[in-house]
Design a protein around this motif. Structure first.
Motif, PDB file in Angstrom:
ATOM      1  N   CYS A  60      78.231  13.807  44.789  1.00 59.01           N
ATOM      2  CA  CYS A  60      78.317  14.300  46.169  1.00 59.01           C
ATOM      3  C   CYS A  60      79.474  15.277  46.352  1.00 59.01           C
ATOM      4  O   CYS A  60      79.392  16.203  47.160  1.00 59.01           O
ATOM      5  N   THR A  61      80.546  15.069  45.588  1.00 64.49           N
ATOM      6  CA  THR A  61      81.705  15.962  45.700  1.00 64.49           C
ATOM      7  C   THR A  61      81.369  17.399  45.319  1.00 64.49           C
ATOM      8  O   THR A  61      82.072  18.324  45.717  1.00 64.49           O
ATOM      9  N   GLU A  65      78.767  21.748  51.602  1.00 68.65           N
ATOM     10  CA  GLU A  65      77.535  22.396  52.073  1.00 68.65           C
ATOM     11  C   GLU A  65      76.725  21.519  53.010  1.00 68.65           C
ATOM     12  O   GLU A  65      75.754  21.984  53.610  1.00 68.65           O
ATOM     13  N   ILE A  66      77.110  20.248  53.130  1.00 67.97           N
ATOM     14  CA  ILE A  66      76.346  19.359  54.015  1.00 67.97           C
ATOM     15  C   ILE A  66      77.192  18.769  55.142  1.00 67.97           C
ATOM     16  O   ILE A  66      76.661  18.121  56.040  1.00 67.97           O
ATOM     17  N   SER A 126      79.570  25.302  58.929  1.00 70.42           N
ATOM     18  CA  SER A 126      80.012  26.455  59.698  1.00 70.42           C
ATOM     19  C   SER A 126      80.072  26.088  61.179  1.00 70.42           C
ATOM     20  O   SER A 126      79.757  24.965  61.569  1.00 70.42           O
ATOM     21  N   ARG A 127      80.464  27.036  61.980  1.00 68.28           N
ATOM     22  CA  ARG A 127      80.532  26.788  63.427  1.00 68.28           C
ATOM     23  C   ARG A 127      79.167  26.570  64.037  1.00 68.28           C
ATOM     24  O   ARG A 127      79.028  25.915  65.077  1.00 68.28           O
ATOM     25  N   THR A 128      78.158  27.111  63.414  1.00 66.53           N
ATOM     26  CA  THR A 128      76.801  27.029  63.983  1.00 66.53           C
ATOM     27  C   THR A 128      75.891  26.026  63.283  1.00 66.53           C
ATOM     28  O   THR A 128      74.813  25.731  63.778  1.00 66.53           O
ATOM     29  N   SER A 129      76.335  25.513  62.114  1.00 61.36           N
ATOM     30  CA  SER A 129      75.468  24.592  61.368  1.00 61.36           C
ATOM     31  C   SER A 129      76.294  23.560  60.614  1.00 61.36           C
ATOM     32  O   SER A 129      77.305  23.891  60.005  1.00 61.36           O
ATOM     33  N   GLU A 130      75.848  22.322  60.687  1.00 55.61           N
ATOM     34  CA  GLU A 130      76.522  21.241  59.962  1.00 55.61           C
ATOM     35  C   GLU A 130      76.310  21.366  58.461  1.00 55.61           C
ATOM     36  O   GLU A 130      77.105  20.869  57.667  1.00 55.61           O
ATOM     37  N   LEU A 180      70.826  13.771  52.428  1.00 56.09           N
ATOM     38  CA  LEU A 180      72.008  13.895  51.569  1.00 56.09           C
ATOM     39  C   LEU A 180      73.266  13.467  52.320  1.00 56.09           C
ATOM     40  O   LEU A 180      74.143  12.792  51.760  1.00 56.09           O
ATOM     41  N   ARG A 181      73.359  13.850  53.582  1.00 59.17           N
ATOM     42  CA  ARG A 181      74.515  13.461  54.393  1.00 59.17           C
ATOM     43  C   ARG A 181      74.611  11.941  54.506  1.00 59.17           C
ATOM     44  O   ARG A 181      75.700  11.365  54.428  1.00 59.17           O
TER      45      ARG A 181
END
Length: 327
Positions: free
Chosen positions: A201-202, A207-208, A212-216, A229-230
């Motif tokens: 996971c590391t 990426e998960i 970003s400000r607009t996407s988790e 995955l989260r």
């Protein structure tokens, strides 16, 4: 500049000539007289290990890649560090190499030393173990020439930049392979090794989570897959060894599902998903996703070629008594 370029061209051509000459000395029947039970011992060892520890195949395959791409296929990654030398296996990128890959080599070496002491190299053991285990998982059988000698150098300082990382750009990834004489198509075929095995996971947490400000998460992921995955990686900070399957659809089969997953946003690593977005690699992803036989043929040929990369002979190598230390 012209002299430098010509000199570099000569070195590359000379290296290719040497590698070709050495590979011609290797044969599939190398141990027929000196260790007649070699094939049977290797088959028994790899079969028993895989049955008792199902992660062995993926572990050995990854170990083989990490060995060959640094010093050549010479067993240098098997060497343990000493007070005087930090070996390859203790380089940062190699710390996550699964123990099952090392263990299957040790088991085979122990059995072979009893049957024919001082004859079989650790490099040959790793090469054959990898092929046997790939085949056990349903993958293609390919020929492995034998007669490698074990390398005499293993330094962690030589690893960085010579092994693919998920965060590398496609240009960097392609350069690692083309600088060793492999085509882009062969690189994509070898990437199919991710049809089995796990990723920590590391390696993809950035990426998960809070991407970003607009996407988790990275929008190149399938949404439901990213959510899965989260959930699976929630405790990755407390447990750095937490892992997920590279191929969520058929994780225990060596097949072409890995390529079928990529256009659907089901690639775990950024470098996997990039294969289907780059125009240099996308056509081969589509080709292998469509036809498993074509993938198997390409993977087998690429593995045969990889297994001959940087092989050692004569004084450039030895037959180790133990795979984790020089004689």
């Amino acid at each position: 500049m012209a002299v430098g370029a010509n000199s570099m061209l000569f070195i590359i051509c000379f290296s290719i000539f040497i590698a070709s000459s050495l590979s011609q000395q290797l044969t599939t029947s190398y141990y027929q007289r000196t260790c007649p039970r070699f094939d049977q011992i290797m088959q028994d060892t790899t079969t028993n290990k895989q049955i008792n520890s199902p992660t062995t195949a993926a572990a050995a395959l990854r170990l083989f890649f990490h060995d060959c791409l640094v010093e050549g296929c010479d067993g240098s990654v098997l060497i343990s560090s000493t007070h005087f030398n930090k070996a390859e296996r203790d380089a940062d990128i190699n710390l996550s190499l699964p123990g099952d890959g090392f263990d299957v080599v040790v088991r085979a070496k122990t059995a072979l030393e009893l049957a024919c002491p001082g004859v079989v190299s650790c490099a040959d053991i790793l090469a054959i173990a990898t092929r046997n285990l790939v085949t056990m998982m349903g993958g293609p059988f390919y020929n492995v020439k034998l007669g490698r000698r074990d390398g005499l150098v293993s330094r962690a300082s030589r690893v960085e930049g010579n092994l693919p990382r998920p965060t590398m750009s496609m240009n960097q990834l392609i350069n690692i392979f083309t600088s060793r004489g492999f085509s882009v198509q062969e690189m994509v075929a070898l990437s199919g090794a991710h049809t089995i095995g796990l990723s920590h996971c590391t390696e993809f947490s950035s990426e998960i989570y809070n991407y970003s400000r607009t996407s988790e998460f990275d929008p190149s992921f399938n949404r439901r897959y990213a959510e899965g995955l989260r959930s699976a990686c929630t405790d990755y900070r407390k447990n750095p060894s937490l892992s997920v399957f590279n191929d969520v659809m058929t994780p225990r089969n060596f097949d072409n599902a890995y390529y079928q997953n990529l256009p659907r946003g089901l690639g775990v690593l950024k470098s996997d998903r990039a294969l289907v977005m780059d125009p240099r690699t996308k056509p081969y992803v589509e080709l292998y996703a469509k036809d498993q036989k074509v993938f198997f043929d390409a993977f087998g040929r690429a593995m045969e070629k990889l297994s001959l990369y940087g092989v050692k002979s004569g004084r450039r190598g030895e037959i180790r008594r133990r795979c984790d230390s020089f004689n």
